[in-house]
Scaffold this motif. Sequence first.
Motif, PDB file in Angstrom:
ATOM      1  N   THR A 133       0.857  -1.190   0.000  1.00  0.00           N
ATOM      2  CA  THR A 133       0.000   0.000   0.000  1.00  0.00           C
ATOM      3  C   THR A 133       0.891   1.237   0.000  1.00  0.00           C
ATOM      4  N   GLU A 134       0.278   2.388  -0.211  1.00  0.00           N
ATOM      5  CA  GLU A 134       1.057   3.627  -0.247  1.00  0.00           C
ATOM      6  C   GLU A 134       1.762   3.862   1.085  1.00  0.00           C
ATOM      7  N   GLU A 135       1.071   3.603   2.200  1.00  0.00           N
ATOM      8  CA  GLU A 135       1.673   3.801   3.521  1.00  0.00           C
ATOM      9  C   GLU A 135       2.808   2.807   3.741  1.00  0.00           C
ATOM     10  N   ILE A 139       6.866   3.603   4.421  1.00  0.00           N
ATOM     11  CA  ILE A 139       7.628   3.041   5.552  1.00  0.00           C
ATOM     12  C   ILE A 139       8.820   2.253   5.035  1.00  0.00           C
ATOM     13  N   ALA A 140       8.604   1.441   3.994  1.00  0.00           N
ATOM     14  CA  ALA A 140       9.683   0.616   3.438  1.00  0.00           C
ATOM     15  C   ALA A 140      10.804   1.490   2.891  1.00  0.00           C
ATOM     16  N   GLU A 141      10.458   2.556   2.171  1.00  0.00           N
ATOM     17  CA  GLU A 141      11.481   3.435   1.612  1.00  0.00           C
ATOM     18  C   GLU A 141      12.222   4.185   2.712  1.00  0.00           C
ATOM     19  N   THR A 167       9.782  13.611  11.219  1.00  0.00           N
ATOM     20  CA  THR A 167      10.411  14.124  10.002  1.00  0.00           C
ATOM     21  C   THR A 167       9.566  13.930   8.742  1.00  0.00           C
ATOM     22  N   GLN A 168       8.753  12.855   8.699  1.00  0.00           N
ATOM     23  CA  GLN A 168       7.996  12.553   7.486  1.00  0.00           C
ATOM     24  C   GLN A 168       6.484  12.682   7.651  1.00  0.00           C
ATOM     25  N   GLY A 169       6.041  12.859   8.881  1.00  0.00           N
ATOM     26  CA  GLY A 169       4.596  12.933   9.118  1.00  0.00           C
ATOM     27  C   GLY A 169       3.900  11.602   8.902  1.00  0.00           C
ATOM     28  N   ILE A 170       4.654  10.494   9.056  1.00  0.00           N
ATOM     29  CA  ILE A 170       4.101   9.152   8.896  1.00  0.00           C
ATOM     30  C   ILE A 170       3.862   8.581  10.291  1.00  0.00           C
ATOM     31  N   TYR A 171       2.608   8.357  10.626  1.00  0.00           N
ATOM     32  CA  TYR A 171       2.271   7.874  11.961  1.00  0.00           C
ATOM     33  C   TYR A 171       1.926   6.389  11.897  1.00  0.00           C
ATOM     34  N   THR A 172       2.712   5.584  12.593  1.00  0.00           N
ATOM     35  CA  THR A 172       2.521   4.143  12.597  1.00  0.00           C
ATOM     36  C   THR A 172       2.941   3.602  13.961  1.00  0.00           C
ATOM     37  N   ASP A 173       3.034   2.286  14.099  1.00  0.00           N
ATOM     38  CA  ASP A 173       3.437   1.699  15.374  1.00  0.00           C
ATOM     39  C   ASP A 173       4.567   0.692  15.154  1.00  0.00           C
ATOM     40  N   GLU A 174       5.138   0.213  16.232  1.00  0.00           N
ATOM     41  CA  GLU A 174       6.284  -0.704  16.151  1.00  0.00           C
ATOM     42  C   GLU A 174       5.919  -2.009  15.448  1.00  0.00           C
ATOM     43  N   LYS A 175       4.700  -2.517  15.679  1.00  0.00           N
ATOM     44  CA  LYS A 175       4.288  -3.783  15.070  1.00  0.00           C
ATOM     45  C   LYS A 175       4.271  -3.669  13.551  1.00  0.00           C
ATOM     46  N   VAL A 177       5.991  -1.479  11.701  1.00  0.00           N
ATOM     47  CA  VAL A 177       7.367  -1.312  11.217  1.00  0.00           C
ATOM     48  C   VAL A 177       8.096  -2.647  11.206  1.00  0.00           C
ATOM     49  N   GLU A 178       7.872  -3.470  12.226  1.00  0.00           N
ATOM     50  CA  GLU A 178       8.495  -4.802  12.264  1.00  0.00           C
ATOM     51  C   GLU A 178       8.035  -5.638  11.072  1.00  0.00           C
ATOM     52  N   ARG A 179       6.769  -5.530  10.715  1.00  0.00           N
ATOM     53  CA  ARG A 179       6.237  -6.288   9.586  1.00  0.00           C
ATOM     54  C   ARG A 179       6.888  -5.853   8.274  1.00  0.00           C
ATOM     55  N   ILE A 180       7.035  -4.540   8.090  1.00  0.00           N
ATOM     56  CA  ILE A 180       7.677  -4.041   6.875  1.00  0.00           C
ATOM     57  C   ILE A 180       9.166  -4.383   6.883  1.00  0.00           C
ATOM     58  N   LEU A 181       9.783  -4.384   8.072  1.00  0.00           N
ATOM     59  CA  LEU A 181      11.207  -4.713   8.181  1.00  0.00           C
ATOM     60  C   LEU A 181      11.453  -6.157   7.741  1.00  0.00           C
ATOM     61  N   ASN A 182      10.484  -7.039   8.008  1.00  0.00           N
ATOM     62  CA  ASN A 182      10.613  -8.424   7.550  1.00  0.00           C
ATOM     63  C   ASN A 182      10.640  -8.499   6.026  1.00  0.00           C
ATOM     64  N   ILE A 183       9.945  -7.575   5.360  1.00  0.00           N
ATOM     65  CA  ILE A 183       9.985  -7.519   3.889  1.00  0.00           C
ATOM     66  C   ILE A 183      11.368  -7.051   3.438  1.00  0.00           C
ATOM     67  N   ILE A 184      11.936  -6.046   4.135  1.00  0.00           N
ATOM     68  CA  ILE A 184      13.282  -5.553   3.811  1.00  0.00           C
ATOM     69  C   ILE A 184      14.297  -6.686   3.936  1.00  0.00           C
ATOM     70  N   HIS A 185      14.094  -7.557   4.918  1.00  0.00           N
ATOM     71  CA  HIS A 185      15.026  -8.657   5.146  1.00  0.00           C
ATOM     72  C   HIS A 185      14.992  -9.699   4.024  1.00  0.00           C
ATOM     73  N   GLN A 186      13.992  -9.621   3.143  1.00  0.00           N
ATOM     74  CA  GLN A 186      13.914 -10.554   2.016  1.00  0.00           C
ATOM     75  C   GLN A 186      14.675 -10.042   0.795  1.00  0.00           C
ATOM     76  N   LEU A 187      15.160  -8.813   0.867  1.00  0.00           N
ATOM     77  CA  LEU A 187      15.875  -8.223  -0.261  1.00  0.00           C
ATOM     78  C   LEU A 187      17.287  -8.794  -0.358  1.00  0.00           C
ATOM     79  N   GLU A 188      17.875  -8.600  -1.526  1.00  0.00           N
ATOM     80  CA  GLU A 188      19.252  -9.011  -1.754  1.00  0.00           C
ATOM     81  C   GLU A 188      20.170  -7.797  -1.656  1.00  0.00           C
ATOM     82  N   PRO A 189      21.391  -7.956  -1.168  1.00  0.00           N
ATOM     83  CA  PRO A 189      22.023  -9.204  -0.700  1.00  0.00           C
ATOM     84  C   PRO A 189      21.466  -9.660   0.634  1.00  0.00           C
ATOM     85  N   ALA A 190      21.508 -10.962   0.867  1.00  0.00           N
ATOM     86  CA  ALA A 190      20.983 -11.532   2.097  1.00  0.00           C
ATOM     87  C   ALA A 190      21.681 -10.924   3.306  1.00  0.00           C
ATOM     88  N   GLY A 191      20.876 -10.598   4.310  1.00  0.00           N
ATOM     89  CA  GLY A 191      21.420 -10.001   5.529  1.00  0.00           C
ATOM     90  C   GLY A 191      21.240  -8.499   5.592  1.00  0.00           C
TER      91      GLY A 191
END
Length: 488
Positions: A133-135, A139-141, A167-175, A177-191
């Motif tokens: 989604t746009e939100e 967060i991912a970027e 700084t960005q006016g994006i209001y979210t919660d830790e849960k 961000v953790e979910r989106i961070l798991n998507i970042i962890h699928q990117l290459e290079p691994a790690g």
Amino acid sequence: MLKQNLQFKLSQKLSPQQIQLMKLIQLPTQAFEQRLKEELVENPALESGKEESLENEEYETDNDFEDYDDFDNEKIDADEINIDEYLSNDETPDYKLQANNYSDDDEERSLPIAAPISFHQDLINQLNTFILTEEEREIAEFLVGSIDDIGYIRRSVQDTVDDMAFTQGIYTDEKNVERILNIIHQLEPAGVGARDLQECLLLQLRHKTPTDSVSLAIAIIEQQFDAFTKKHYDKLLQKFDVSQEQLRKAIDEIEKLNPKPGGSFESSSKTIEHVVPDFTIRLIDSELQLSINGRNAPELHVSKDYQEMLQTYKDSKEKSNSQKDAVQFIKQKLDSAKWFIDAIKQRNETLLVTMNAIMHYQQDYFIDGDESKLKPMILKDIADMVGLDISTISRVANSKYVETPYGTKLIKEFFSEAMKNDQGEDVSTIEIKKILKTVIEEEDKKKPLPDDKLAEILKEKGYPIARRTIAKYRELMDIPVARMRKKI
């Protein structure tokens, strides 16, 4: 209450010319060539190529024109000399010589240049393969932008949530961000996107094909990371109830991982820089021959046209104020050109005499290439031989390379302190470091030698060295302590 008093003070200051000369001496070959090109552009009185024969080959700068202060009452006669004409025709700018008469239909002849994608842009491009989604994309970027050059996110999830809000006016919660961070962890290079080394290694292991060794490696990093980093292998064998062979295979899997996942991307996109030697030493008929690298350095000389302009002004009886200003500019450029040419000659002489002294001091090494024959040599030794200041020798040796029959070497590596062996002879610390490295390479990695044992071995070889000195040399060679050299 104010007081006045006289004070005599002795001080020594370098002239701008001396400072410039020191900078020229310090420059390696490629930077020196670039400096010559810059000076040719900045000073029109300086020309490259072979100099044409002139009636007056020597350019005198002391009494070549009168004091300008005496010209205020002289008559103006512009017909006598037109300095502006000389200046305008002296050098035609490059842009006036360029043709732009090609049709829009003409084929582009320039060679294509690769435009490498940055590490962060590559991660952003990979995000396009995910349906977000746009939100979620925002967060991912933001998370990708928080990744440093070696691939880590150095801030906590809570700090990330606060930063996005402020700084960005994006209001979210830790849960979230953790979910989106798991998507970042699928990117290459691994790690990539890990918050610490432990998480980075786990991410890479989970990207691997599951095997018994990989599963054990994951368990070790998850449950006994501290014991692993300290190489407490006995504790790991007992904890997981495995054989030494099984543990060794699991450790092999971990050692294949990249602790800096972003660094591999950066190094692959870097332009390879080749070392250009400043000197060349050749061995011809058992004799050493030294030469300085002048492959791309143009031959410089003072402009004939500018000298003629100054001579024309000297011969003129009537001089205007505008002509005086123009000729003052001409003389300034001529003086600068002459000094720059002299400085280049002095630079080359300084480099040659210094490297020649180093070559003769280390003659035994340059003849057969045996590093054990390198003599102890400090900057003062060479400075005393050539009669130059120690700082000058340091500038010559610090960033310059010499091509030898045994490879291209950094000159400063030939300098080392002296230590006495058991025979009372001075030996180079380079020789001792080489022996120490050899002893460590040949040790039993299951029982690596501690520093005190290394000191005993070197003493037996004729080098009585204290344990703390062994530790210093080991650290200089980036060799870890015994416990960290242990292998199972």
